[in-house]
Enzyme design. Structure first.
Site, PDB file in Angstrom:
ATOM      1  N   SER A 117       1.196  -1.014   0.012  1.00 24.25           N
ATOM      2  CA  SER A 117      -0.428  -0.075  -0.137  1.00 24.25           C
ATOM      3  C   SER A 117       0.833   1.119  -0.203  1.00 24.25           C
ATOM      4  O   SER A 117       1.930   1.244   0.901  1.00 24.25           O
ATOM      5  CB  SER A 117      -0.971   0.286   0.912  1.00 24.25           C
ATOM      6  OG  SER A 117      -1.608   0.790   1.493  1.00 24.25           O
ATOM      7  N   TYR A 141      -2.693  -0.036   9.950  1.00 24.92           N
ATOM      8  CA  TYR A 141      -2.853  -0.793   8.914  1.00 24.92           C
ATOM      9  C   TYR A 141      -1.035  -0.343   7.753  1.00 24.92           C
ATOM     10  O   TYR A 141      -0.663  -1.292   7.001  1.00 24.92           O
ATOM     11  CB  TYR A 141      -3.358   0.235   8.113  1.00 24.92           C
ATOM     12  CG  TYR A 141      -3.701   0.085   6.377  1.00 24.92           C
ATOM     13  CD1 TYR A 141      -4.256  -2.137   5.756  1.00 24.92           C
ATOM     14  CD2 TYR A 141      -3.406   0.337   5.475  1.00 24.92           C
ATOM     15  CE1 TYR A 141      -4.036  -1.860   4.630  1.00 24.92           C
ATOM     16  CE2 TYR A 141      -3.177   0.352   4.385  1.00 24.92           C
ATOM     17  CZ  TYR A 141      -4.009  -0.813   3.707  1.00 24.92           C
ATOM     18  OH  TYR A 141      -3.874  -1.480   2.262  1.00 24.92           O
ATOM     19  N   LYS A 145       1.530  -2.813   6.913  1.00 31.23           N
ATOM     20  CA  LYS A 145       2.034  -2.895   5.183  1.00 31.23           C
ATOM     21  C   LYS A 145       3.354  -3.328   5.136  1.00 31.23           C
ATOM     22  O   LYS A 145       4.340  -3.712   4.535  1.00 31.23           O
ATOM     23  CB  LYS A 145       1.500  -1.791   4.599  1.00 31.23           C
ATOM     24  CG  LYS A 145       0.127  -2.629   3.887  1.00 31.23           C
ATOM     25  CD  LYS A 145      -0.409  -4.170   3.552  1.00 31.23           C
ATOM     26  CE  LYS A 145      -1.652  -4.443   2.681  1.00 31.23           C
ATOM     27  NZ  LYS A 145      -1.681  -5.363   2.510  1.00 31.23           N
TER      28      LYS A 145
END
Length: 318
Positions: A117, A141, A145
């Protein structure tokens, strides 16, 4: 040779599966259906329901289908919510990736395409994000990643894993009727659901230093994204070199205001968005380049903004 697609019943994953099949490659899917849907899967693709936290399931699936590579799309993808659910996010995205890599190592599978991402960059102080832009994720998040990329890097050193990570911002559109973004947090579905419910969509801030005062972001079509996943898989199969990570970006972006206007035109539902206050920490502009991916992964923007909206709206409304 067969590619295991984790999260292959999801919005992005199912497009990757369809692109693999369309390219003549075999695929098998593992998905827990927490956000994926069986209806998104193409007919005839083998499916195993379960989590990437289940190493035994992963190894049984790898054995049953002669898996030689993994495209890892599964993950908890809600950046904002991850702030309030950090442990769950790390379990799904970090522990899950570690278990998947362990299963691959146990079965001698040495190639992976990782759906990473652009959240790994945080809010960079630059108009155009490149692969060399400093990494400063600002949510669990984004951190998860980045850790996933580190796990791949370290497995490459330890056991010779061949891999690449694909980083991108906002994925929109549809390449298949009835396959649409089901996220309750992304812009397109938020606007569509508001219009279908008779509500007025909202813009968070219209006083940014951009041409129309609204945020500028990267929006890329999901089918274009899927093409580059398959191109990466093909290069790994052929033993061709790949960068450790690629940005899949538009290079110029689109503003939230442009998107709202285009949605009104495409849907035929006229509206003037409500203007809400800025969200804290929202930068005026974040756009990624895609030069390396264009060189190696057949990356290019094949769809206009209008085509992105048209395909997304058609998929959502049938």
């Amino acid at each position: 040779m067969t590619w295991l697609v984790t999260g292959g019943a999801g919005y992005i994953g199912s497009h990757v599966v369809r692109a693999l099949v369309g390219a003549g490659l075999r695929a098998v899917v593992v998905d827990d259906l927490s956000s994926g849907r069986m209806a998104f899967l193409p007919t005839g693709v083998p499916f195993a329901r379960g989590s990437i936290l289940d190493g035994d399931l992963l190894m049984r699936t790898m054995d049953a289908h002669d898996v030689t590579g993994v495209i890892h799309v599964a993950g908890y993808k809600y950046a904002g919510v991850s702030v309030t659910r950090p442990l769950f996010t790390y379990e799904q995205n970090v522990t899950g990736t570690a278990i998947l890599l362990a299963a691959m190592q146990d079965r001698g599978i040495d190639r992976m395409v990782f759906s990473s991402s652009a959240a790994v960059y945080g809010t960079p102080d630059t108009d155009l994000v490149t692969e060399g832009t400093p990494k400063s994720p600002q949510s669990p998040y984004g951190e998860s990643k980045l850790i996933g990329e580190w796990l791949l890097r370290d497995q490459a050193v330890a056991v010779g894993l061949r891999h690449t990570s694909l980083r991108y911002f906002n994925v929109v559109g549809s390449g298949e009727g009835g396959v649409f973004d089901v996220s309750p947090h992304n812009l397109f579905p938020l606007v569509f659901e508001a219009l279908l419910d008779g509500r007025t969509p909202r813009i968070n801030g219209n006083d940014y230093p951009t041409p129309d005062g609204t945020n500028v972001r990267d929006y890329i079509h999901v089918s274009d994204l899927a093409v580059s996943h398959v191109a990466a898989a093909r290069r790994l199969d052929a033993g061709e070199p790949l960068e450790s990570a690629y940005n899949l970006g538009s290079g110029d972006g689109a503003s939230v205001g442009e998107i709202m206007s285009t949605i009104a035109e495409v849907t035929g539902i006229p509206f003037s968005p409500e203007i809400a206050p800025r969200r804290p920490g929202d930068p005026a502009r974040i756009v990624a380049g895609g030069a390396l991916a264009a060189r190696d992964l057949d990356w290019r923007m094949r769809h206009s903004l209008r085509e992105m909206v048209e395909s997304a709206w058609q998929a959502r409304t049938g």
